[in-house]
Design an enzyme around this catalytic site. Structure first.
Site, PDB file in Angstrom:
ATOM      1  N   GLY A   1       0.786  -1.234   0.000  1.00  0.00           N
ATOM      2  CA  GLY A   1       0.000   0.000   0.000  1.00  0.00           C
ATOM      3  C   GLY A   1       0.813   1.276   0.000  1.00  0.00           C
TER       4      GLY A   1
ATOM      5  CG  ASN B   1       1.136   3.409  -5.751  1.00  0.00           C
ATOM      6  OD1 ASN B   1       1.406   4.457  -6.332  1.00  0.00           O
ATOM      7  ND2 ASN B   1       1.775   2.273  -5.990  1.00  0.00           N
TER       8      ASN B   1
ATOM      9  CG  LEU C   1      -2.306  -7.894  -6.834  1.00  0.00           C
ATOM     10  CD1 LEU C   1      -1.226  -8.824  -6.308  1.00  0.00           C
ATOM     11  CD2 LEU C   1      -1.770  -7.039  -7.975  1.00  0.00           C
TER      12      LEU C   1
ATOM     13  CB  ILE D   1     -12.955  -4.836 -11.409  1.00  0.00           C
ATOM     14  CG1 ILE D   1     -11.770  -4.204 -10.669  1.00  0.00           C
ATOM     15  CG2 ILE D   1     -14.260  -4.150 -11.020  1.00  0.00           C
ATOM     16  CD1 ILE D   1     -11.830  -4.288  -9.160  1.00  0.00           C
TER      17      ILE D   1
ATOM     18  CG  ASN E   1      -5.205  -0.869 -12.299  1.00  0.00           C
ATOM     19  OD1 ASN E   1      -4.868  -1.045 -11.122  1.00  0.00           O
ATOM     20  ND2 ASN E   1      -4.635  -1.532 -13.295  1.00  0.00           N
TER      21      ASN E   1
ATOM     22  CG  HIS F   1      -0.159  -2.158 -15.608  1.00  0.00           C
ATOM     23  ND1 HIS F   1      -0.508  -3.384 -15.057  1.00  0.00           N
ATOM     24  CD2 HIS F   1       0.827  -2.412 -16.497  1.00  0.00           C
ATOM     25  CE1 HIS F   1       0.230  -4.323 -15.607  1.00  0.00           C
ATOM     26  NE2 HIS F   1       1.049  -3.773 -16.485  1.00  0.00           N
TER      27      HIS F   1
ATOM     28  CG  ASP G   1      -3.480  -4.668 -16.819  1.00  0.00           C
ATOM     29  OD1 ASP G   1      -3.837  -4.027 -15.823  1.00  0.00           O
ATOM     30  OD2 ASP G   1      -2.768  -5.676 -16.755  1.00  0.00           O
TER      31      ASP G   1
HETATM   32  C1  GAR Z   1       2.359  -0.967  -7.823  1.00  0.00           C
HETATM   33  O1  GAR Z   1       3.602  -0.900  -8.458  1.00  0.00           O
HETATM   34  C2  GAR Z   1       1.236  -1.063  -8.844  1.00  0.00           C
HETATM   35  O2  GAR Z   1       1.507  -0.398 -10.045  1.00  0.00           O
HETATM   36  C3  GAR Z   1       1.185  -2.546  -9.071  1.00  0.00           C
HETATM   37  O3  GAR Z   1       1.341  -3.107  -7.791  1.00  0.00           O
HETATM   38  C4  GAR Z   1       2.219  -2.266  -7.036  1.00  0.00           C
HETATM   39  C5  GAR Z   1       1.622  -2.049  -5.669  1.00  0.00           C
HETATM   40  O4  GAR Z   1       2.524  -1.405  -4.828  1.00  0.00           O
HETATM   41  N1  GAR Z   1      -0.053  -2.932  -9.671  1.00  0.00           N
HETATM   42  C6  GAR Z   1      -0.141  -3.921 -10.556  1.00  0.00           C
HETATM   43  O5  GAR Z   1       0.812  -4.581 -10.893  1.00  0.00           O
HETATM   44  C7  GAR Z   1      -1.538  -4.138 -11.137  1.00  0.00           C
HETATM   45  N2  GAR Z   1      -1.472  -4.953 -12.287  1.00  0.00           N
HETATM   46  P1  GAR Z   1       2.066  -0.786  -3.446  1.00  0.00           P
HETATM   47  O6  GAR Z   1       1.271  -1.848  -2.687  1.00  0.00           O
HETATM   48  O7  GAR Z   1       3.334  -0.456  -2.742  1.00  0.00           O
HETATM   49  O8  GAR Z   1       1.245   0.424  -3.728  1.00  0.00           O
END
Ligand code: GAR
Length: 187
Positions: free
Chosen positions: A12, A14, A85, A88, A102, A104, A145
C-alpha cells in the site's frame, strides 16, 4: 466533500502516497480502504490514518455482491485500484462507469494482462531488454489492463538494472504522479 475509496492487496505505498497527498485537502477524503488480503499492510496504514477499512474474500467480492452493496452505500466519487490484484467483476464496472481507475507499473498496452503484476512485470521488461518503462493510469473495464488510458509517465532503464531496481524507480514515479492524476480527475 469528494470521496475516494481505495482497493489494495498488499503493502500500500501508493495508498499511502494518496493519503499523504490529500491530508491537507479539506475537500477530498479517503473514506474507505478495502483489501482482498486480511494481512495486507495497507490495512495497518488505514488504521494509523484513521481511515475505515475492511478485508473481504472472493465470495463477498465476486458472488454475493457484498462489496457492490457496500460501495453503493458509500457513493464514492472515484474508486482507486492501488496495487489491487483481483479482476473487477463486470457488474461492478457497470455500477460505476468511468469511476474506477487502476495504476499499472508498465507502459500499456505492453506488459499487461493476467499474471502481469508487480515484480512479474519488471522481470519481463528487463528480460526483453527494454530501454524505457513507466506507469499507466487507466480506467477499468471488464478485461485486465485494457480500459482507456488516462495518463502515462516513463522512466529510463539502465543497462545493469535488476527487476528490483526498476521496481523502486517505478514506485517513485507512481507516488509522484498517481495522487496528482486522481486530483485532476476529481476536479
Ligand atoms: C504498484 O507498483 C502497482 O503499479 C502494481 O502493484 C504495485 C503495488 O505497490 N499494480 C499492478 O501490478 C496491477 N497490475 P504498493 O502496494 O506499494 O502500492
Amino acid at each position: 466533500m469528494k470521496k475516494i475509496v481505495i482497493l489494495a492487496s498488499g503493502n500500500g505505498t501508493n495508498a499511502q502516497a494518496i493519503i499523504d497527498h490529500f491530508a491537507i485537502n479539506d475537500k477530498v477524503k479517503i473514506s474507505l480502504i478495502l483489501s482482498n488480503n486480511s494481512t495486507a499492510y495497507v490495512l495497518e496504514r488505514a488504521q494509523k490514518n484513521n481511515i475505515p477499512a475492511m478485508s473481504f474474500n472472493k465470495y463477498a467480492f465476486a458472488k454475493a455482491g457484498t462489496i457492490e452493496t457496500l460501495l453503493l452505500a458509500e457513493q464514492p466519487d472515484i474508486i482507486v485500484l492501488a496495487g489491487f490484484l483481483w479482476k473487477i467483476p463486470g457488474s461492478l464496472v457497470k455500477l460505476f462507469p468511468n469511476k474506477i481507475i487502476n495504476i499499472h507499473p508498465a507502459l500499456l498496452p505492453k506488459y499487461g494482462g493476467k499474471g502481469m503484476y508487480g515484480i512479474h512485470v519488471h522481470r519481463a521488461v528487463i528480460e526483453n531488454k527494454e530501454q524505457i518503462s513507466g506507469i499507466t493510469i487507466h480506467y477499468v473495464n471488464e478485461n485486465y489492463d485494457e480500459g482507456a488510458i488516462i495518463e502515462q509517465f516513463s522512466c529510463p532503464i539502465y543497462k545493469e538494472d535488476t527487476a528490483d531496481e526498476l521496481a523502486a524507480r517505478i514506485h517513485e514515479l507512481e507516488h509522484q504522479h498517481f495522487p496528482v492524476v486522481i486530483e485532476k480527475i476529481l476536479s
